[in-house]
Write a protein that holds these residues in place. Structure first.
Motif, PDB file in Angstrom:
ATOM      1  N   ARG A  64       0.812  -1.222   0.000  1.00  0.00           N
ATOM      2  CA  ARG A  64       0.000   0.000   0.000  1.00  0.00           C
ATOM      3  C   ARG A  64       0.845   1.270   0.000  1.00  0.00           C
ATOM      4  NH1 ARG A  64      -4.545  -0.966   4.717  1.00  0.00           N
ATOM      5  NH2 ARG A  64      -5.660  -2.741   3.756  1.00  0.00           N
ATOM      6  N   ILE A  65       1.982   1.228   0.682  1.00  0.00           N
ATOM      7  CA  ILE A  65       2.786   2.431   0.890  1.00  0.00           C
ATOM      8  C   ILE A  65       4.003   2.377  -0.026  1.00  0.00           C
ATOM      9  CG2 ILE A  65       4.042   3.820   2.561  1.00  0.00           C
ATOM     10  CD1 ILE A  65       1.051   3.602   3.111  1.00  0.00           C
ATOM     11  N   ILE A  66       4.177   3.410  -0.816  1.00  0.00           N
ATOM     12  CA  ILE A  66       5.332   3.509  -1.714  1.00  0.00           C
ATOM     13  C   ILE A  66       6.352   4.449  -1.088  1.00  0.00           C
ATOM     14  CG2 ILE A  66       6.101   4.265  -3.995  1.00  0.00           C
ATOM     15  CD1 ILE A  66       3.216   3.515  -4.946  1.00  0.00           C
ATOM     16  N   GLY A  93       4.652  16.813   8.604  1.00  0.00           N
ATOM     17  CA  GLY A  93       4.647  16.713   7.149  1.00  0.00           C
ATOM     18  C   GLY A  93       3.426  17.407   6.565  1.00  0.00           C
ATOM     19  N   VAL A  94       3.554  17.869   5.346  1.00  0.00           N
ATOM     20  CA  VAL A  94       2.445  18.557   4.685  1.00  0.00           C
ATOM     21  C   VAL A  94       1.359  17.541   4.348  1.00  0.00           C
ATOM     22  CG1 VAL A  94       3.958  20.336   3.751  1.00  0.00           C
ATOM     23  CG2 VAL A  94       3.482  18.283   2.396  1.00  0.00           C
ATOM     24  N   PRO A  95       0.134  18.000   4.120  1.00  0.00           N
ATOM     25  CA  PRO A  95      -0.939  17.060   3.772  1.00  0.00           C
ATOM     26  C   PRO A  95      -0.649  16.322   2.473  1.00  0.00           C
ATOM     27  CG  PRO A  95      -1.837  19.197   4.427  1.00  0.00           C
ATOM     28  CD  PRO A  95      -0.359  19.382   4.288  1.00  0.00           C
ATOM     29  N   GLY A  96      -1.193  15.112   2.375  1.00  0.00           N
ATOM     30  CA  GLY A  96      -1.102  14.355   1.134  1.00  0.00           C
ATOM     31  C   GLY A  96       0.074  13.415   1.033  1.00  0.00           C
ATOM     32  N   LEU A  97       0.791  13.179   2.144  1.00  0.00           N
ATOM     33  CA  LEU A  97       1.958  12.295   2.101  1.00  0.00           C
ATOM     34  C   LEU A  97       1.661  10.907   2.662  1.00  0.00           C
ATOM     35  CD1 LEU A  97       4.829  14.768   3.093  1.00  0.00           C
ATOM     36  CD2 LEU A  97       4.017  14.103   0.823  1.00  0.00           C
ATOM     37  N   ALA A  98       0.402  10.539   2.736  1.00  0.00           N
ATOM     38  CA  ALA A  98      -0.050   9.189   3.112  1.00  0.00           C
ATOM     39  C   ALA A  98       0.234   8.847   4.568  1.00  0.00           C
ATOM     40  CB  ALA A  98       0.587   8.132   2.205  1.00  0.00           C
ATOM     41  N   LYS A  99       0.242   9.873   5.427  1.00  0.00           N
ATOM     42  CA  LYS A  99       0.481   9.592   6.849  1.00  0.00           C
ATOM     43  C   LYS A  99      -0.654   8.758   7.437  1.00  0.00           C
ATOM     44  CE  LYS A  99       0.913  13.997   7.881  1.00  0.00           C
ATOM     45  NZ  LYS A  99       0.886  14.596   6.541  1.00  0.00           N
ATOM     46  N   THR A 100      -1.900   9.148   7.133  1.00  0.00           N
ATOM     47  CA  THR A 100      -3.040   8.399   7.665  1.00  0.00           C
ATOM     48  C   THR A 100      -3.076   6.987   7.104  1.00  0.00           C
ATOM     49  OG1 THR A 100      -4.335  10.432   7.912  1.00  0.00           O
ATOM     50  CG2 THR A 100      -5.548   8.368   7.883  1.00  0.00           C
ATOM     51  N   LEU A 101      -2.820   6.841   5.822  1.00  0.00           N
ATOM     52  CA  LEU A 101      -2.809   5.512   5.210  1.00  0.00           C
ATOM     53  C   LEU A 101      -1.717   4.647   5.815  1.00  0.00           C
ATOM     54  CD1 LEU A 101      -3.871   3.569   3.059  1.00  0.00           C
ATOM     55  CD2 LEU A 101      -2.226   4.573   1.447  1.00  0.00           C
ATOM     56  N   LEU A 102      -0.569   5.233   6.099  1.00  0.00           N
ATOM     57  CA  LEU A 102       0.530   4.481   6.708  1.00  0.00           C
ATOM     58  C   LEU A 102       0.133   3.959   8.082  1.00  0.00           C
ATOM     59  CD1 LEU A 102       3.421   3.480   6.996  1.00  0.00           C
ATOM     60  CD2 LEU A 102       4.119   5.812   7.587  1.00  0.00           C
ATOM     61  N   VAL A 103      -0.466   4.820   8.894  1.00  0.00           N
ATOM     62  CA  VAL A 103      -0.847   4.418  10.244  1.00  0.00           C
ATOM     63  C   VAL A 103      -1.967   3.376  10.199  1.00  0.00           C
ATOM     64  CG1 VAL A 103      -1.745   5.227  12.460  1.00  0.00           C
ATOM     65  CG2 VAL A 103      -0.110   6.628  11.193  1.00  0.00           C
ATOM     66  N   SER A 106      -2.587   1.266   7.795  1.00  0.00           N
ATOM     67  CA  SER A 106      -2.010   0.014   7.297  1.00  0.00           C
ATOM     68  C   SER A 106      -1.194  -0.678   8.375  1.00  0.00           C
ATOM     69  CB  SER A 106      -1.133   0.294   6.071  1.00  0.00           C
ATOM     70  OG  SER A 106      -1.886   0.917   5.039  1.00  0.00           O
ATOM     71  N   LEU A 107      -0.468   0.107   9.153  1.00  0.00           N
ATOM     72  CA  LEU A 107       0.305  -0.467  10.248  1.00  0.00           C
ATOM     73  C   LEU A 107      -0.623  -1.130  11.263  1.00  0.00           C
ATOM     74  CD1 LEU A 107       3.228  -0.696  11.339  1.00  0.00           C
ATOM     75  CD2 LEU A 107       2.806   1.400  12.629  1.00  0.00           C
ATOM     76  N   ALA A 108      -1.745  -0.487  11.563  1.00  0.00           N
ATOM     77  CA  ALA A 108      -2.717  -1.070  12.492  1.00  0.00           C
ATOM     78  C   ALA A 108      -3.268  -2.382  11.959  1.00  0.00           C
ATOM     79  CB  ALA A 108      -3.850  -0.077  12.748  1.00  0.00           C
ATOM     80  N   ASP A 109      -3.502  -2.460  10.638  1.00  0.00           N
ATOM     81  CA  ASP A 109      -4.007  -3.693  10.040  1.00  0.00           C
ATOM     82  C   ASP A 109      -2.999  -4.830  10.199  1.00  0.00           C
ATOM     83  OD1 ASP A 109      -6.289  -2.381   9.275  1.00  0.00           O
ATOM     84  OD2 ASP A 109      -5.655  -2.066   7.203  1.00  0.00           O
ATOM     85  N   ILE A 110      -1.738  -4.549   9.931  1.00  0.00           N
ATOM     86  CA  ILE A 110      -0.699  -5.585  10.004  1.00  0.00           C
ATOM     87  C   ILE A 110      -0.470  -6.036  11.445  1.00  0.00           C
ATOM     88  CG2 ILE A 110       1.779  -5.997   9.677  1.00  0.00           C
ATOM     89  CD1 ILE A 110       1.606  -4.175   7.212  1.00  0.00           C
ATOM     90  N   ASN A 122      -7.273  -2.208  -3.943  1.00  0.00           N
ATOM     91  CA  ASN A 122      -7.152  -2.099  -2.495  1.00  0.00           C
ATOM     92  C   ASN A 122      -6.484  -3.362  -1.978  1.00  0.00           C
ATOM     93  OD1 ASN A 122      -7.353  -1.210   0.130  1.00  0.00           O
ATOM     94  ND2 ASN A 122      -9.464  -1.906   0.390  1.00  0.00           N
ATOM     95  N   ALA A 123      -5.205  -3.275  -1.717  1.00  0.00           N
ATOM     96  CA  ALA A 123      -4.434  -4.451  -1.300  1.00  0.00           C
ATOM     97  C   ALA A 123      -4.855  -4.902   0.087  1.00  0.00           C
ATOM     98  CB  ALA A 123      -2.942  -4.123  -1.317  1.00  0.00           C
TER      99      ALA A 123
END
Length: 343
Positions: free
Chosen positions: A42-44, A67-77, A79-83, A219-220
């Protein structure tokens, strides 16, 4: 270092590192590699951020992500919670957010017997992994409620103390550009964050890959590689890794040298810093060093581990003065100069 090359624990660790701890620590580098591979679905990019978040989690620390908006911070967190198979909650911090909105509150209810009772309704802090989005947009009173939760692992409402779930991991974000309508985070709260992470823009190649992967319906699904019990066991095992006295001396020397009024601080610290780091910085450096050693397959902390962690631990704890601002001296530069000076 491959898993087969893991060093044996030194004799001084035998009393604290049991067989279960050693097994967990031996398997940790491969586990971290698997986590990175899963997040890569999910995270590049963002490899540094992933590494630092994992270090903080294993050390029972919290992170402030700049970090500025749009750098996938929420998606990273997320995804980390899912793993990690942790309960996840995101709170959007706003100027009208009150302490009770995050801690919960007492609700007056009528029972079957006709009498009225207060029942505590839990707020979103009762979670294992919390993303506090734009934390500097909420008033100090609400920041203080989060501060108690981060430090004490419990909250107090109407005179009653309520324990939070374990593990309890807070990741807070802050926009470094837009400051209108924000509340400065007090030094006491900044000190509760183990790391200050800078989330950078992606490279050209990474941004091309982000464009291609996010403009299609995909959606991986991520595999669950850990759970709360194993995380707690790993956090315990990490703390059994010893810090040699020479490394502890180096940590304290480094932290004390950040204090302008300390006799060992160099001239450039006296000139450019208004305030230095406290003892919590020394503790966090040692804990981060233990996790870094674990990821490298070692059972003891080296000075190089401390050097890697130093910018993450120190940069939000050092307050520059007007000389630094006038001469363009940044905190990261001062930390790098200090490391060279102490070496």
């Amino acid at each position: 270092m491959s898993q087969s090359q893991l060093s044996e624990p030194a004799s001084e660790t035998d009393a604290s590192l049991n067989e279960r701890d050693i097994e967990l620590l031996r398997n940790a580098p491969e586990l971290y590699h698997q986590i990175c591979n899963e997040l890569g679905k999910r995270i590049i990019g963002q490899r540094d951020a992933i590494r630092h978040l994992f270090i903080a989690l294993m050390a029972r620390g919290h992170c402030l992500m700049i970090g500025v908006p749009g750098l996938a911070k929420t998606l990273l967190v997320q995804s980390l919670a899912d793993i990690l198979d942790l309960d996840f909650q995101r709170i959007q911090f706003t100027p009208d957010l009150m302490p009770g909105d995050i801690t919960g509150s007492e609700i007056l209810e009528e029972g079957d017997d006709g009498k009225r009772y207060f029942r505590f309704a839990k707020g979103p802090l009762f979670i294992q992994l919390l993303l506090a989005d734009e934390i500097n947009r909420t008033p100090p009173k609400t920041q203080a409620a989060l501060l108690e939760a981060m430090q004490e692992k419990h909250i107090t409402v109407a005179g009653h103390t309520h324990q939070l779930q374990a593990p309890f991991f807070v990741l807070a974000t802050q926009n470094p550009v837009e400051q209108e309508g924000t509340y400065t985070l007090p030094e006491a709260q900044l000190d509760r964050f183990m790391f200050n992470l800078t989330i950078d823009y992606p490279s050209h190649e990474e941004e091309v890959e982000i464009l291609l992967s996010t403009t299609v319906d995909r959606n991986a699904t991520l595999s669950k590689l850990l759970d709360a019990d194993r995380i707690l066991a790993l956090q315990h095992a990490v703390r059994q890794i010893p810090v040699p006295r020479s490394v502890a001396d180096y940590v304290v020397h480094l932290v004390q040298a950040t204090r302008p009024d300390h006799p060992d601080s160099p001239d450039f610290i006296r000139r450019y810093l208004q305030w230095g780091a406290g003892p919590r910085a020394s503790q966090n450096l040692a804990l981060a060093g233990k996790v870094i050693a674990m990821l490298d397959g070692r059972f003891n902390v080296a000075k190089e581990d401390i050097i890697e962690a130093a910018p993450l631990v120190l940069r939000h704890r050092l307050l520059t003065n007007f000389h630094a601002e006038a001469e363009g001296r940044k905190v990261n530069d001062l930390i790098a100069d200090l490391i060279r000076h102490i070496n």
